[in-house]
Enzyme design. Structure first.
Site, short mmCIF file in Angstrom:
data_model
loop_
_atom_site.label_atom_id
_atom_site.label_comp_id
_atom_site.label_asym_id
_atom_site.label_seq_id
_atom_site.Cartn_x
_atom_site.Cartn_y
_atom_site.Cartn_z
N GLY A 96 -50.41 -15.13 35.01
CA GLY A 96 -50.92 -13.53 34.82
C GLY A 96 -50.00 -12.36 35.70
N ARG A 157 -47.13 -18.39 30.83
CA ARG A 157 -47.85 -19.87 30.83
C ARG A 157 -47.41 -20.48 31.08
NH1 ARG A 157 -52.60 -17.04 32.79
NH2 ARG A 157 -52.23 -14.66 32.10
N ASP A 187 -53.64 -21.07 41.19
CA ASP A 187 -54.13 -22.30 41.09
C ASP A 187 -53.56 -23.14 40.15
OD1 ASP A 187 -56.15 -23.06 39.58
OD2 ASP A 187 -56.30 -20.84 39.36
N ASP A 188 -53.44 -22.92 39.39
CA ASP A 188 -52.17 -23.71 38.01
C ASP A 188 -50.85 -23.53 38.55
OD1 ASP A 188 -54.66 -24.83 36.40
OD2 ASP A 188 -54.49 -23.51 36.09
N LYS A 211 -50.91 -16.85 44.96
CA LYS A 211 -51.53 -15.00 43.13
C LYS A 211 -52.19 -14.84 42.50
CE LYS A 211 -49.62 -14.87 39.69
NZ LYS A 211 -50.24 -15.41 38.09
N THR A 212 -53.35 -14.64 42.86
CA THR A 212 -54.00 -14.08 41.17
C THR A 212 -55.50 -13.58 41.97
OG1 THR A 212 -56.18 -15.07 39.79
CG2 THR A 212 -55.97 -16.26 42.29
N ASP A 214 -58.20 -12.92 40.37
CA ASP A 214 -59.02 -12.85 39.91
C ASP A 214 -60.82 -13.51 41.59
OD1 ASP A 214 -58.44 -13.48 37.62
OD2 ASP A 214 -57.84 -15.30 37.95
N MET A 260 -62.52 -8.34 34.57
CA MET A 260 -61.62 -10.19 34.49
C MET A 260 -61.84 -10.50 36.19
SD MET A 260 -57.61 -9.82 33.68
CE MET A 260 -57.63 -9.67 32.45
N ARG A 262 -61.65 -14.56 35.14
CA ARG A 262 -61.60 -16.15 34.79
C ARG A 262 -62.87 -16.43 35.66
NH1 ARG A 262 -56.91 -19.77 35.81
NH2 ARG A 262 -57.71 -19.89 37.61
N GLU A 321 -66.32 -12.17 33.87
CA GLU A 321 -65.79 -12.95 32.78
C GLU A 321 -66.01 -13.73 32.34
OE1 GLU A 321 -60.91 -12.68 31.21
OE2 GLU A 321 -61.35 -13.21 33.73
N ARG A 433 -54.09 -5.31 36.84
CA ARG A 433 -53.13 -6.54 37.10
C ARG A 433 -51.88 -5.80 37.49
NH1 ARG A 433 -53.01 -11.09 32.92
NH2 ARG A 433 -51.56 -9.44 31.88
#
Length: 559
Positions: A96, A157, A187-188, A211-212, A214, A260, A262, A321, A433
Site C-alpha cells: 500500500g 501486492r 515487513d512482508d 515503508k508502512t 501502520d 487503519m 492492520r 483496525e 496514505r
C-alpha cells in the site's frame, strides 16, 4: 485572466503543490561533502549480530547472505573511497502507498549521481516480473519532490515466492543489465527483498526501505518508525480533532472511529496521544489482559452512562483496525478459519456464502461454532472473506466499529434504560496514505533514499536502510534483513517473515496513555492538533509515541 491561471493549476500544479516542491528538506550532515554537496557514505560493521529466536533456521535458509554479512549491523562513515560507477539500479514500490515514497526515489537518485543509472519499475513486484522498467530523469524527480502518493511508479501486492517467479526476476535483471534492486515496502515486502537478495546473490544487490503507515516495521533503537506513519497519523489526528470539536458543539453524538493500521495499534495509540479522546482501545492491551468481548462492551456502555450522568452525552472512541484479531474470544475462531480457508481455498471459491457458513459451522469445534453462529450475519460474512497474498485477514473490511456500536447500544438498554445513546461510525484509512508528506516524512524518506543509494555504491546487499537518533542529527544505519526474520504460521504452514512490531504495554507511550485515560474519559480534555505543517511552528514535530519510546527530550526532529 483568472480562468487561465486556474487551468495552469491542473494536474498537480496547485499553489500548494508548486510551493512544496521548492521546500528544502533537511539531510544528515554526514551526507554533505566539504563543499556542502550531497555525497554518498560508506559503511562499517558495528556491534553484535542481529537475530531472532529462529536465527539458526534462518541461517540455513539464507546461507549465502548470513555467511557474507554475518547479520552484522552497519553504521555509516564518511566516504573515503571512490564510489562505484556505471551501475544500473531499479526501484519499485510494494504494498500500500505511504506518504514520502517519491522522496525515497529522489534521495536514491541524488546518492547514485550522474555516473549511475536509476530505473523505475511500473506496477510493483508484478511490474518487475513483467519487465516494466523505464529510465527516471532529473525532470521526473523535480516534479515528484515532496509530493504524496505512489502514482509515479504505482504499486501492487504480488508476492514473489515461486521458483518460476524467482527465475523470471533473474531473467528481467539480466535483460536490463541490473546491478541492484531497491524494494520500498513493509515487513512482508522486505521479507521478499531478503528472499530476492539470497536468490540473486552475488549478481544483483537487493536493498530494502522501510515503508508502512501502520508503524509495525520497527527495530527498537535502530529503526524508530517506518515512513508514512507520521503523515498518516497527523492527517487522522486532524480529522479526529475536528470530530472531537464537533461533539460538544452538537452535544448528542458518540463517534466510533476505526483507524487503519492492520494488526498493530500504533496508529490508534499515536492519534489518541495527539487528540485525547474519551476512549482509546489498544488491541495489544486487550490481548495481554485477556479482556473478552463482553467486558469491552460493558466498559464502553458504563463510560457512556457515567458521562451522560455528568451531562456529557457525547464522546469519541478510537478503534484499531485489527482489534477483532486480538479479542480472546475471537482468536481461536480466527486461527481455525485461517487454517480452514488455507486448506480449502479451491473448494471455497465455488461455494455460495450460505454454503460457506454451513460448512464452517459444521467443521469448527463446538465452542468455536457456537461463537461463529452468535455473531451478526454481516460479521460472519466478513470473516469468510478471502485472505490477502500474505495470508492476512482483510481487517479493513470488517465493520468492527459497527459491531461495537450495536453491542454497546444493547448493553446500555440492559443496565440503564433511558440513557440516550446516538452513535455514528467512521473508518479513516485511505485518507492518510497518499497525502503530501509531513516535513518529517519528507526529510526521513529523502535520507532513506540516500542511505539505499550509498549501500549500493558500497556494494552491500541484503540490508534495509535505517535512520535513528532522530532528535540528535540522525544516525545512519543498515540492518541485515536476515537478522529480522522469524518463523510464523501463514497459509496453513510455517513461513519465514519479518516480525511485525506490535505496541508494547510496557512502552513509555502506552504507559502515558494508560495514566491519562481515566481523566480523558471523565470529562472533555481533548485537543485539536490541526493540519500538518510544513513551514509553521509545528512543522518539526515528531510522532509523540516515537519521541516517548525513544526517550527524546522533546518532540522536535533535528537532521
Amino acid at each position: 485572466m483568472l480562468t487561465s491561471e486556474l487551468k495552469k493549476m491542473e494536474q498537480g500544479n496547485s499553489i500548494f503543490e508548486r510551493e512544496v516542491r521548492k521546500l528544502d528538506v533537511p539531510i544528515c550532515q554526514l551526507f554533505r561533502d566539504k563543499q556542502g554537496r550531497i555525497a554518498p557514505v560508506a559503511f562499517n560493521p558495528e556491534g553484535k549480530p542481529l537475530g531472532t529466536k529462529d536465527a539458526k533456521q534462518v541461517a540455513l535458509e539464507f546461507n549465502q547472505l548470513v555467511t557474507a554479512n554475518g547479520n552484522k549491523l552497519l553504521r555509516a562513515r564518511r566516504q573515503n573511497l571512490n564510489p562505484a560507477v556505471g551501475k544500473r539500479v531499479a526501484v519499485l514500490f510494494s504494498g500500500g502507498p505511504a506518504a514520502g515514497g517519491h522522496n525515497v526515489v529522489a534521495g536514491l537518485q541524488a546518492s547514485l549521481g550522474k555516473q549511475n543509472t536509476l530505473l523505475g519499475v511500473r506496477g510493483g513486484p508484478q511490474g518487475l516480473l513483467d519487465g516494466q522498467l523505464f529510465a527516471i530523469s532529473g525532470k521526473d524527480i523535480k516534479r515528484l519532490l515532496n509530493t504524496g502518493g505512489f502514482d509515479f511508479l504505482g504499486s501492487d501486492r504480488t508476492k514473489i515466492k515461486s521458483p518460476e517467479q524467482f527465475a523470471q526476476v533473474r531473467k528481467v535483471c539480466a535483460k536490463n543489465k541490473l546491478n541492484a534492486l531497491v524494494i520500498i515496502g513493509g515487513d512482508d515486502s522486505n521479507t521478499n527483498a531478503a528472499l530476492l537478495a539470497e536468490y540473486l546473490y552475488p549478481d544483483v544487490q537487493v536493498i530494502g526501505v522501510p515503508k508502512t503507515i501502520d508503524g509495525d516495521l520497527q527495530v527498537g533503537q535502530y529503526l524508530p518508525i517506518s515512513f508514512g506513519f507520521d503523515t498518516a497519523t497527523k492527517i487522522y489526528a486532524e480529522l479526529v480533532g475536528n470530530i472531537l470539536q464537533d461533539t460538544p458543539s452538537s452535544r448528542k453524538y458518540w463517534h466510533f472511529i476505526k483507524l487503519m493500521g492492520r494488526a498493530a495499534s500504533h496508529v490508534a495509540l499515536e492519534v489518541a496521544l495527539q487528540t485525547r479522546p474519551a476512549i482509546a482501545l489498544i488491541s495489544e492491551e486487550i490481548a495481554a489482559r485477556k479482556i473478552p468481548l463482553r467486558q469491552i462492551i460493558d466498559s464502553l456502555a458504563k463510560t457512556v452512562i457515567r458521562r451522560c450522568r455528568k451531562g456529557i452525552r457525547h464522546g469519541v472512541v478510537i478503534i484499531p483496525e485489527g482489534l477483532i484479531e486480538f479479542i480472546p474470544d475471537m482468536v481461536g475462531l480466527l486461527k481455525a478459519l485461517n487454517e480452514m480457508l488455507a486448506q480449502r481455498a479451491a473448494s471455497f471459491k465455488n461455494l455460495s456464502l450460505a454454503e460457506r457458513r454451513a460448512l464452517v459451522a459444521a467443521e469448527l469445534a463446538a465452542e468455536q461454532a457456537a461463537l461463529f453462529k452468535s455473531l451478526p450475519g454481516y460479521l460472519q460474512e466478513m470473516l469468510l472473506l478471502d485472505r490477502d497474498a500474505h495470508g492476512n485477514l482483510q481487517v479493513s473490511q470488517i465493520p468492527t466499529e459497527r459491531l461495537l456500536i450495536d453491542m454497546t447500544a444493547a448493553r446500555i438498554k440492559e443496565i440503564s434504560p433511558g440513557t440516550p445513546f446516538a452513535a455514528n461510525n467512521h473508518f479513516f484509512g485511505y485518507e492518510g496514505r497518499c497525502g503530501a508528506p509531513s516535513l518529517f516524512d519528507a526529510a526521513y524518506t529523502f535520507n532513506l533514499g540516500l542511505i539505499a543509494g550509498s549501500l549500493i555504491l558500497d556494494n552491500r546487499t541484503g540490508y534495509m536502510a535505517a535512520l535513528s537518533e532522530l532528535s540528535r542529527g540522525g544516525k545512519i544505519l543498515a540492518l541485515p534483513l536476515t537478522g529480522l526474520i522469524n518463523i510464523e504460521r501463514r497459509h496453513g504452514k510455517d513461513e519465514m517473515v519479518i516480525a511485525k512490531a506490535l505496541v508494547r504495554t510496557s512502552s513509555p507511550a502506552f504507559k502515558f496513555l494508560a495514566a491519562r485515560r481515566k481523566a480523558w474519559s471523565g470529562s472533555d480534555l481533548f485537543t485539536s492538533p490541526g493540519p500538518r505543517q510544513l513551514w509553521g511552528p509545528a512543522a518539526r514535530q515528531l510522532p509523540i509515541s516515537v519521541a516517548l519510546n525513544q526517550g527524546y527530550a522533546d518532540l522536535s526532529f533535528k537532521l
